[in-house]
Design a protein around this motif. Sequence first.
Motif, PDB file in Angstrom:
ATOM      1  N   LYS A   1       0.810  -1.219   0.000  1.00 54.41           N
ATOM      2  CA  LYS A   1       0.000   0.000   0.000  1.00 54.41           C
ATOM      3  C   LYS A   1       0.846   1.272   0.000  1.00 54.41           C
ATOM      4  CE  LYS A   1      -4.243  -1.723   0.311  1.00 54.41           C
ATOM      5  NZ  LYS A   1      -5.304  -1.390  -0.663  1.00 54.41           N
ATOM      6  N   ASN A   2       2.162   1.128  -0.061  1.00 58.31           N
ATOM      7  CA  ASN A   2       3.002   2.306   0.111  1.00 58.31           C
ATOM      8  C   ASN A   2       4.144   2.413  -0.882  1.00 58.31           C
ATOM      9  OD1 ASN A   2       2.219   4.045   2.575  1.00 58.31           O
ATOM     10  ND2 ASN A   2       1.938   1.937   3.291  1.00 58.31           N
ATOM     11  N   PHE A   3       4.033   1.706  -2.009  1.00 64.03           N
ATOM     12  CA  PHE A   3       5.043   1.926  -3.034  1.00 64.03           C
ATOM     13  C   PHE A   3       5.009   3.384  -3.482  1.00 64.03           C
ATOM     14  CE2 PHE A   3       6.067  -2.446  -3.247  1.00 64.03           C
ATOM     15  CZ  PHE A   3       7.169  -2.596  -4.086  1.00 64.03           C
ATOM     16  N   TRP A   4       6.163   3.885  -3.846  1.00 65.37           N
ATOM     17  CA  TRP A   4       6.355   5.287  -4.238  1.00 65.37           C
ATOM     18  C   TRP A   4       5.402   5.669  -5.369  1.00 65.37           C
ATOM     19  CZ3 TRP A   4       9.375   7.365  -8.603  1.00 65.37           C
ATOM     20  CH2 TRP A   4       9.675   8.736  -8.470  1.00 65.37           C
ATOM     21  N   LYS A   5       4.649   6.734  -5.146  1.00 64.71           N
ATOM     22  CA  LYS A   5       3.782   7.341  -6.157  1.00 64.71           C
ATOM     23  C   LYS A   5       2.757   6.364  -6.747  1.00 64.71           C
ATOM     24  CE  LYS A   5       6.711  11.204  -7.527  1.00 64.71           C
ATOM     25  NZ  LYS A   5       7.261  11.994  -8.648  1.00 64.71           N
ATOM     26  N   THR A   6       2.107   5.618  -5.876  1.00 67.35           N
ATOM     27  CA  THR A   6       1.072   4.693  -6.357  1.00 67.35           C
ATOM     28  C   THR A   6      -0.343   5.118  -5.988  1.00 67.35           C
ATOM     29  OG1 THR A   6       1.520   3.351  -4.380  1.00 67.35           O
ATOM     30  CG2 THR A   6       2.526   2.631  -6.457  1.00 67.35           C
TER      31      THR A   6
END
Length: 283
Positions: free
Chosen positions: A176-181
Amino acid sequence: MKLISFVLNGKNTYGVVTDEKKVLDLGPLLGGRFADLASLLGNNDLSPVQEALENNPATLDYEDLDLLPVIPEPGKIFCIGLNYADHVKETNREVTEAPTIFLRVAESQVAHNDSIVLPPESVKLDYEGEIAIVIGKGGRRISEEKAWDHIAGYACYNDGSIRDWQTATSQWGPGKNFWKTGGFGPWLVTADEIQPGQELTLVTRLNGQEMQRTTTELLIHSIPRQIAYISSFLPLNAGDVIVTGTPGGVGAKRNPPVFMKEGDVVEIEVDAVGVLRNTISAE
């Protein structure tokens, strides 16, 4: 009233969008009192914005601006999982007495018209259309009866999820916290334009095809319930964000599954707010 955060001449600022899609930059006018949009919302009084509009021309073109997520650096981003019955069913979960909550970080968000990023670690980037609320009046142990008074406004949200990382363990954090997703925009519609308890319709489209549709009448845990529950274990502050849940129809649970790929266009529409649009790009 529609409020945005954006970059102008290399500096972060915030403004108000008129019905003609013109923008008044409030940073130079109100920045001495309110450093950013979150602090303005914490004032719980938008009369300074109205006064600024009455005394200054809105000269910037909204479509030309380099937008930021509505609140670029929220102190806290709470996401409510499994909050529509059809989504609970498609995931083979059970409805819980208390809301299911996970956290996002600011670096996982992008603005309206910005690219949601597909990382090289995965090909399972999924959409999740949601309605976000932004807190104005802070508080601790807020009652459900008074919860509406603590909402500054509403925005669209795409809780973009890297599904294989989300399901790799029992903890959802990495997926839920990948960069710029995660998309957050296009603007904040202030709470005075949306009545407490007003039924809102949420629609997600991928490349023009409708993938999700619901209304807030179908929320398992209502917005006041979410505010009351979260504020029982942490104080809510101005600019904090609550992302209220996604309905059924997510890509991972379709047959065959549908995941977003480079060049796709995903739109989240909330009838009383507007349309959040993002293109998918590969990192």
